[in-house]
Design a protein around this motif. Structure first.
Motif, PDB file in Angstrom:
ATOM      1  N   ASP A 234       0.825  -1.207   0.000  1.00  0.00           N
ATOM      2  CA  ASP A 234       0.000   0.000   0.000  1.00  0.00           C
ATOM      3  C   ASP A 234       0.860   1.258   0.000  1.00  0.00           C
ATOM      4  O   ASP A 234       0.540   2.242  -0.675  1.00  0.00           O
ATOM      5  CB  ASP A 234      -0.934  -0.004   1.208  1.00  0.00           C
ATOM      6  CG  ASP A 234      -2.085  -0.999   1.060  1.00  0.00           C
ATOM      7  OD1 ASP A 234      -2.351  -1.413  -0.083  1.00  0.00           O
ATOM      8  OD2 ASP A 234      -2.694  -1.360   2.075  1.00  0.00           O
ATOM      9  N   LEU A 235       1.962   1.234   0.745  1.00  0.00           N
ATOM     10  CA  LEU A 235       2.855   2.395   0.730  1.00  0.00           C
ATOM     11  C   LEU A 235       3.533   2.550  -0.622  1.00  0.00           C
ATOM     12  O   LEU A 235       3.727   3.665  -1.110  1.00  0.00           O
ATOM     13  CB  LEU A 235       3.907   2.268   1.832  1.00  0.00           C
ATOM     14  CG  LEU A 235       3.448   2.541   3.263  1.00  0.00           C
ATOM     15  CD1 LEU A 235       4.611   2.379   4.235  1.00  0.00           C
ATOM     16  CD2 LEU A 235       2.854   3.937   3.390  1.00  0.00           C
ATOM     17  N   ALA A 236       3.889   1.426  -1.237  1.00  0.00           N
ATOM     18  CA  ALA A 236       4.547   1.475  -2.543  1.00  0.00           C
ATOM     19  C   ALA A 236       3.636   2.088  -3.606  1.00  0.00           C
ATOM     20  O   ALA A 236       4.115   2.611  -4.620  1.00  0.00           O
ATOM     21  CB  ALA A 236       4.979   0.075  -2.969  1.00  0.00           C
ATOM     22  N   ALA A 237       2.333   2.019  -3.375  1.00  0.00           N
ATOM     23  CA  ALA A 237       1.383   2.574  -4.339  1.00  0.00           C
ATOM     24  C   ALA A 237       1.287   4.095  -4.258  1.00  0.00           C
ATOM     25  O   ALA A 237       0.707   4.723  -5.143  1.00  0.00           O
ATOM     26  CB  ALA A 237       0.005   1.952  -4.115  1.00  0.00           C
ATOM     27  N   LEU A 238       1.846   4.689  -3.199  1.00  0.00           N
ATOM     28  CA  LEU A 238       1.809   6.139  -3.057  1.00  0.00           C
ATOM     29  C   LEU A 238       2.867   6.772  -3.959  1.00  0.00           C
ATOM     30  O   LEU A 238       4.021   6.358  -3.961  1.00  0.00           O
ATOM     31  CB  LEU A 238       2.075   6.549  -1.606  1.00  0.00           C
ATOM     32  CG  LEU A 238       1.090   6.044  -0.555  1.00  0.00           C
ATOM     33  CD1 LEU A 238       1.562   6.480   0.837  1.00  0.00           C
ATOM     34  CD2 LEU A 238      -0.309   6.554  -0.820  1.00  0.00           C
ATOM     35  N   HIS A 239       2.474   7.770  -4.704  1.00  0.00           N
ATOM     36  CA  HIS A 239       3.416   8.457  -5.585  1.00  0.00           C
ATOM     37  C   HIS A 239       4.490   9.148  -4.752  1.00  0.00           C
ATOM     38  O   HIS A 239       4.186   9.949  -3.856  1.00  0.00           O
ATOM     39  CB  HIS A 239       2.692   9.499  -6.440  1.00  0.00           C
ATOM     40  CG  HIS A 239       3.597  10.268  -7.357  1.00  0.00           C
ATOM     41  ND1 HIS A 239       4.214   9.688  -8.440  1.00  0.00           N
ATOM     42  CD2 HIS A 239       4.002  11.561  -7.319  1.00  0.00           C
ATOM     43  CE1 HIS A 239       4.963  10.599  -9.045  1.00  0.00           C
ATOM     44  NE2 HIS A 239       4.844  11.741  -8.388  1.00  0.00           N
ATOM     45  N   GLY A 240       5.748   8.824  -5.011  1.00  0.00           N
ATOM     46  CA  GLY A 240       6.863   9.409  -4.285  1.00  0.00           C
ATOM     47  C   GLY A 240       7.530   8.450  -3.320  1.00  0.00           C
ATOM     48  O   GLY A 240       8.632   8.711  -2.856  1.00  0.00           O
ATOM     49  N   VAL A 241       6.856   7.332  -3.006  1.00  0.00           N
ATOM     50  CA  VAL A 241       7.434   6.342  -2.092  1.00  0.00           C
ATOM     51  C   VAL A 241       8.014   5.206  -2.926  1.00  0.00           C
ATOM     52  O   VAL A 241       7.295   4.312  -3.376  1.00  0.00           O
ATOM     53  CB  VAL A 241       6.391   5.798  -1.103  1.00  0.00           C
ATOM     54  CG1 VAL A 241       7.041   4.805  -0.145  1.00  0.00           C
ATOM     55  CG2 VAL A 241       5.756   6.941  -0.330  1.00  0.00           C
ATOM     56  N   GLY A 242       9.310   5.255  -3.167  1.00  0.00           N
ATOM     57  CA  GLY A 242       9.973   4.256  -4.006  1.00  0.00           C
ATOM     58  C   GLY A 242      10.645   3.163  -3.202  1.00  0.00           C
ATOM     59  O   GLY A 242      10.597   3.147  -1.971  1.00  0.00           O
TER      60      GLY A 242
END
Length: 262
Positions: A234-242
Motif C-alpha cells: 500500500d505504501l509502494a502505491a503512493l506516488h513518491g514512495v519508491g
C-alpha cells in the motif's frame, strides 16, 4: 560523507570500513562524527593501494562487490586511497539534550550564548527570529523559512545548526521544529504560547527523502509507528514512495521492533 545505507550498516554492525580518495587524511582516529543514525567513531585511518583491496574489504564497506567498490573509487584517481575503520558510537547526545528542560540558571546561560551568537553575526541579531519562525512553522522547508526572513538558504541552515548544537531545535525529514528545550527558552523570552500537540512516536527518518516524506504526510503518516500500520504494497502505491524509501523505512522500523503490516 556516507550514504544512508552505509550509515544503517554501521549502526547494525555490518559495515565497519569506508574507503575514500583524499589528497590527505580528512579525519583521524578518535574522531566522533554525528550522523543521521547517531555517532560514528573513526577507529583508524591508513593509506592503502587500490590493488590491495579484496572482496572482504568491499563487503565490510557495504559495497555490492569488489568491482563496485573500485568503480566508486575511480574518480579522482590522482589521489591516494584511504581505508577508514569505523564503529557505531551510540545515539546522538543532542537527542537527550533536546528533551532536557532547563531550569532558570540554565535558561540564563542559554540566553547569554544566544546573545553572543547575535553579537558575532554580520547580519545582526538572528537567534530569536529563527527560533520564532521555526516555532510558528514546524515541518516547513528551510528555503521557505529563509525566504520569509530574507536570508540565503545555506546561511540560514548554518545558523539553525548552531541552535541545534544547543539542543534548541531538531531537524525533521522536511524542515525543523523546536525541541522541548527550545520551547522552554522561547517561552521564557516571549511568554507561553499555545502550540499544536507534539506528535508522539518516532519521526520519519530524514534518509527517506523529501518526495516520500511529502507522500506520507499527505496520508497523515508522520511517524514510524504510523508507518507500521500500512502494508509495504500500500505504501509502494503512493506516488513518491519508491523502493529505496521503503527499504530505509523498514530498516528504521526494525530498530524499534516494528515492521510493515501484513
Amino acid at each position: 560523507m556516507m550514504r544512508p545505507a552505509e550509515l544503517d550498516g554501521v549502526r547494525a554492525g555490518t559495515v565497519d570500513l569506508a574507503f575514500r580518495r583524499w589528497d590527505r587524511p580528512r579525519v583521524k582516529a578518535g574522531t566522533r562524527l554525528r550522523t543521521a543514525v547517531g555517532v560514528v567513531e573513526v577507529l583508524s585511518v591508513e593509506q592503502v593501494a587500490l590493488s590491495r583491496l579484496r572482496a572482504e574489504d568491499a563487503r565490510r564497506a557495504g559495497a555490492a562487490s569488489l568491482a563496485a567498490l573500485k568503480e566508486a573509487l575511480a574518480a579522482r584517481a590522482d589521489r591516494p586511497v584511504f581505508r577508514v575503520g569505523l564503529s557505531y558510537g551510540g545515539a546522538d547526545p543532542r537527542e537527550a539534550l533536546r528533551a532536557a528542560i532547563p531550569d532558570a540558571a540554565e535558561i540564563a546561560t542559554i540566553l547569554h550564548q544566544l546573545d553572543r551568537l547575535d553579537a558575532a553575526s554580520a547580519i545582526g541579531p538572528w537567534t530569536r527570529a529563527t527560533l520564532r519562525i521555526i516555532d510558528r512553522n514546524p515541518e516547513v522547508r528551510a528555503p521557505d523559512l529563509a525566504a520569509e526572513l530574507g536570508r540565503e538558504t545555506l546561511d540560514f541552515k548554518k545558523d539553525v545548526r548552531k541552535l541545534k548544537e544547543r539542543g534548541l531545535t531538531e531537524s525533521l525529514a522536511i524542515g525543523y521544529r523546536l525541541s522541548p528545550r527550545g520551547e522552554t527558552v522561547l517561552d521564557h523570552e516571549d511568554g507561553p504560547r499555545e502550540r499544536a500537540p507534539r506528535r508522539t512516536g518516532t519521526p520519519l527518518p530524514r534518509t527517506i527523502g523529501a518526495p516520500a516524506t511529502r507522500a506520507l504526510r499527505a496520508v497523515d503518516v508522520h511517524t514510524l509507528e504510523a508507518v507500521s500500520g500500512w502494508t509495504r504494497a500500500d505504501l509502494a502505491a503512493l506516488h513518491g514512495v519508491g523502493p529505496i524509501a521503503l527499504e530505509r523505512l523498514e530498516t528504521a522500523m526494525a530498530q524499534l521492533g516494528l515492521g510493515y503490516a501484513t
